[in-house]
Design an enzyme around this catalytic site. Sequence first.
Site, short mmCIF file in Angstrom:
data_model
loop_
_atom_site.label_atom_id
_atom_site.label_comp_id
_atom_site.label_asym_id
_atom_site.label_seq_id
_atom_site.Cartn_x
_atom_site.Cartn_y
_atom_site.Cartn_z
N LEU A 22 0.83 -1.20 0.00
CA LEU A 22 0.00 0.00 0.00
C LEU A 22 0.86 1.25 0.00
O LEU A 22 1.88 1.33 0.69
CB LEU A 22 -0.90 0.00 1.23
CG LEU A 22 -1.95 -1.11 1.30
CD1 LEU A 22 -2.60 -1.12 2.68
CD2 LEU A 22 -3.01 -0.91 0.22
N ASP A 70 1.10 -3.29 12.87
CA ASP A 70 -0.28 -2.94 12.57
C ASP A 70 -1.31 -3.99 12.97
O ASP A 70 -2.40 -3.64 13.42
CB ASP A 70 -0.44 -2.58 11.09
CG ASP A 70 0.18 -1.22 10.77
OD1 ASP A 70 0.07 -0.31 11.61
OD2 ASP A 70 0.80 -1.08 9.70
N HIS A 166 -1.21 7.53 9.78
CA HIS A 166 -1.28 6.91 11.11
C HIS A 166 -0.81 7.94 12.13
O HIS A 166 0.01 8.79 11.81
CB HIS A 166 -0.35 5.70 11.21
CG HIS A 166 -0.89 4.44 10.61
ND1 HIS A 166 -0.10 3.60 9.85
CD2 HIS A 166 -2.11 3.86 10.68
CE1 HIS A 166 -0.82 2.55 9.46
NE2 HIS A 166 -2.04 2.69 9.96
N LEU A 247 6.82 2.75 1.16
CA LEU A 247 5.59 2.06 1.55
C LEU A 247 4.87 2.79 2.68
O LEU A 247 4.11 2.19 3.43
CB LEU A 247 5.92 0.62 1.97
CG LEU A 247 6.47 -0.24 0.83
CD1 LEU A 247 7.03 -1.55 1.37
CD2 LEU A 247 5.39 -0.51 -0.21
N CYS A 253 6.90 0.64 12.76
CA CYS A 253 6.02 -0.34 12.09
C CYS A 253 6.63 -1.73 12.00
O CYS A 253 5.90 -2.72 11.93
CB CYS A 253 5.71 0.12 10.67
SG CYS A 253 5.25 1.82 10.48
#
Length: 264
Positions: A22, A70, A166, A247, A253
């Site tokens: 994504l 996540d 985020h 990304l 992350c």
Amino acid sequence: MSVCRFNRALVRTPAASAVDGLRAVDRGAPDVAELRAEHAAYREALATAGVAVELLPALEAFPDSVFVEDPALVFAPGAILLRPGAPTRIGETAEIAPDLRLRFPVVLAMTGPGYADGGDVLVTPDTVYVGLSARTDRTGAAELCDLLAEFGYRGIAVEPPAGVLHLKTACSLVADDCVLATRAVADARLFDGLDVLVVPDGEEAVANALRVNETVMIADGFPRTRALLEERGYSVTVLKLDEVMKLDAGLSCMSLRWHDPARP
């Protein structure tokens, strides 16, 4: 004990399918070999900081699965399985669940219908902030706060400024009482009682730093932020993250980190 104190971490090998990951802003597909090299350097930095790192295998069916933070949260008492807000990622939770059940005595799980991404969760000594975003909705944030309470944590939902993918895209905890944040997040006054260190204008992408024990890790290419942190007395480790950042991701992350009292 400081919430920045860790001695264990789980990470996952980047999949070859990461080229299809994504991207809110398309900077081109990552070079997988370079992405894996960046990931290896990240693991080495964690180990140097005093963390025992366990590497999980790649998941080719999930291009973004290298970003293990996540689909789950981990704490010393146990883990929480989340419901990622991107449809292509929701299956990652079932993949990581067995690994967490092997390592934690208690594993709680969101059941929905809401969604929450770990990238929207900022843990401080007094409060766990859950950012509302395109990946974390109010229903999911409310359920997550209820689960956090089962571990004795106070969770509250906050609303970051528009355009923040985020919550931790635009801020990170660099000490128990200090948040590194973009000017927009600082101006939103989300964090009661915490010192907010503002990233210099033009270096907003470095706001996703990672404090691990005595080290603050940041992405390469942000010299003014590095100088700002070092002036404040922080020990800074700089890591190349060119492919990771294609990304829409960053340092926090790529690992699930916790302190295991049974481990020296």
